[in-house]
Design an enzyme around this catalytic site. Structure first.
Site, PDB file in Angstrom:
ATOM      1  CG  ASP A  37      -1.959   0.946   1.104  1.00 22.12           C
ATOM      2  OD1 ASP A  37      -1.858   2.281   0.796  1.00 22.12           O
ATOM      3  OD2 ASP A  37      -3.327   0.813   1.282  1.00 22.12           O
ATOM      4  CG  HIS A 107      -8.521  -3.158  -2.033  1.00 25.41           C
ATOM      5  ND1 HIS A 107      -9.507  -2.331  -2.817  1.00 25.41           N
ATOM      6  CD2 HIS A 107      -8.200  -2.444  -0.833  1.00 25.41           C
ATOM      7  CE1 HIS A 107      -9.940  -1.262  -2.096  1.00 25.41           C
ATOM      8  NE2 HIS A 107      -9.391  -1.289  -0.881  1.00 25.41           N
ATOM      9  CG  PHE A 108      -9.351  -8.939   1.296  1.00 16.90           C
ATOM     10  CD1 PHE A 108     -10.035  -9.272   2.481  1.00 16.90           C
ATOM     11  CD2 PHE A 108     -10.040  -9.581  -0.039  1.00 16.90           C
ATOM     12  CE1 PHE A 108     -11.292  -9.952   2.436  1.00 16.90           C
ATOM     13  CE2 PHE A 108     -11.015 -10.085  -0.019  1.00 16.90           C
ATOM     14  CZ  PHE A 108     -11.855 -10.304   1.111  1.00 16.90           C
ATOM     15  CG  HIS A 109      -6.643  -2.547   3.485  1.00 20.91           C
ATOM     16  ND1 HIS A 109      -5.978  -1.394   3.123  1.00 20.91           N
ATOM     17  CD2 HIS A 109      -8.077  -2.310   2.769  1.00 20.91           C
ATOM     18  CE1 HIS A 109      -6.654  -0.407   2.380  1.00 20.91           C
ATOM     19  NE2 HIS A 109      -7.855  -1.169   2.373  1.00 20.91           N
TER      20      HIS A 109
HETATM   21  P1  5GP Z   1      -9.439   1.564   0.345  1.00 23.56           P
HETATM   22  O1  5GP Z   1      -9.785   2.960   1.021  1.00 23.56           O
HETATM   23  O2  5GP Z   1     -10.506   1.598  -1.062  1.00 23.56           O
HETATM   24  O3  5GP Z   1     -10.213   0.270   1.386  1.00 23.56           O
HETATM   25  O4  5GP Z   1      -8.294   1.162   0.166  1.00 23.56           O
HETATM   26  C1  5GP Z   1      -7.366   1.660  -0.972  1.00 23.56           C
HETATM   27  C2  5GP Z   1      -6.066   1.410  -0.589  1.00 23.56           C
HETATM   28  O5  5GP Z   1      -5.284   1.727  -1.643  1.00 23.56           O
HETATM   29  C3  5GP Z   1      -5.693   2.842   0.621  1.00 23.56           C
HETATM   30  O6  5GP Z   1      -5.076   1.919   1.596  1.00 23.56           O
HETATM   31  C4  5GP Z   1      -4.391   3.623  -0.357  1.00 23.56           C
HETATM   32  O7  5GP Z   1      -3.685   3.774   0.434  1.00 23.56           O
HETATM   33  C5  5GP Z   1      -4.135   2.477  -1.287  1.00 23.56           C
HETATM   34  N1  5GP Z   1      -3.510   3.154  -2.633  1.00 23.56           N
HETATM   35  C6  5GP Z   1      -4.199   4.398  -3.355  1.00 23.56           C
HETATM   36  N2  5GP Z   1      -3.551   4.846  -4.313  1.00 23.56           N
HETATM   37  C7  5GP Z   1      -2.502   3.773  -4.555  1.00 23.56           C
HETATM   38  C8  5GP Z   1      -1.674   3.380  -5.485  1.00 23.56           C
HETATM   39  O8  5GP Z   1      -1.605   4.109  -6.346  1.00 23.56           O
HETATM   40  N3  5GP Z   1      -0.738   2.530  -5.116  1.00 23.56           N
HETATM   41  C9  5GP Z   1      -0.932   1.622  -4.054  1.00 23.56           C
HETATM   42  N4  5GP Z   1       0.004   0.856  -4.054  1.00 23.56           N
HETATM   43  N5  5GP Z   1      -2.002   1.938  -3.244  1.00 23.56           N
HETATM   44  C10 5GP Z   1      -2.537   2.770  -3.244  1.00 23.56           C
END
Ligand code: 5GP
Length: 144
Positions: A37, A107-109
């Site tokens: 991330d 996606h999964f964190h």
């Molecule tokens: P969400 O908020 O949708 O659960 O998680 C999206 C995740 O993607 C966030 O933790 C954010 O930091 C990450 N993220 C956003 N843009 C990018 C990117 O361009 N590259 C990567 N590797 N992670 C990203």
């Protein structure tokens, strides 16, 4: 974004899958990609996605694809646990903007948690340089 939003082929993770955007890769198969991330909440924070499912959220993926994704999450989480020896590991997955989702490709964190160390905010701050993510990424890769 609502829970019924259509899949956008130009979302950031779709671009990463196509190779149009860089990422710090951890693990890749024909179907799965795991990568760091870029706004990490802790050292080793990474993401696991299905490359072909075209699912915006948990509600759009087939049981078979979800099963493959869940197995990859466990595989990478085990590697994170071995590589970084966290005190806990948070697995997170958000559906829809009100729930905290910011990228509309399922996606999964995997977020390592270290006692006494507060997690940084979700998807905030400046993006990390690849070089800053690489030391933890290498340790994780070595355990996959
Ligand atoms: P969400 O908020 O949708 O659960 O998680 C999206 C995740 O993607 C966030 O933790 C954010 O930091 C990450 N993220 C956003 N843009 C990018 C990117 O361009 N590259 C990567 N590797 N992670 C990203």
């Amino acid at each position: 974004m609502s829970l019924d939003t259509d899949y956008d082929n130009d979302n950031i993770f779709a671009k990463i899958i196509r190779g149009d955007m860089n990422c710090v890769k951890l693990y890749e198969t024909d179907d799965i990609l795991a990568f760091m991330d870029v706004f990490p909440q802790s050292e080793g924070h990474c993401l696991v996605i299905h490359k072909h499912a075209k699912a915006t959220s948990l509600f759009d993926i087939s049981p078979d694809d979800l099963s493959a994704l869940a197995q990859a999450v466990q595989k990478v989480a085990k590697a994170v646990k071995e590589a970084l020896a966290p005190d806990g590991v948070r697995i997170a997955q958000f559906n829809g903007a009100p729930a905290g989702q910011t990228v509309y490709h399922l996606h999964f964190h995997i977020i390592p948690v270290f006692e006494g160390k507060r997690l940084d905010d979700h998807a905030r701050g400046g993006p990390a340089e690849a070089a800053a993510l690489e030391p933890a990424a290498k340790k994780i890769r070595d355990k996959i």
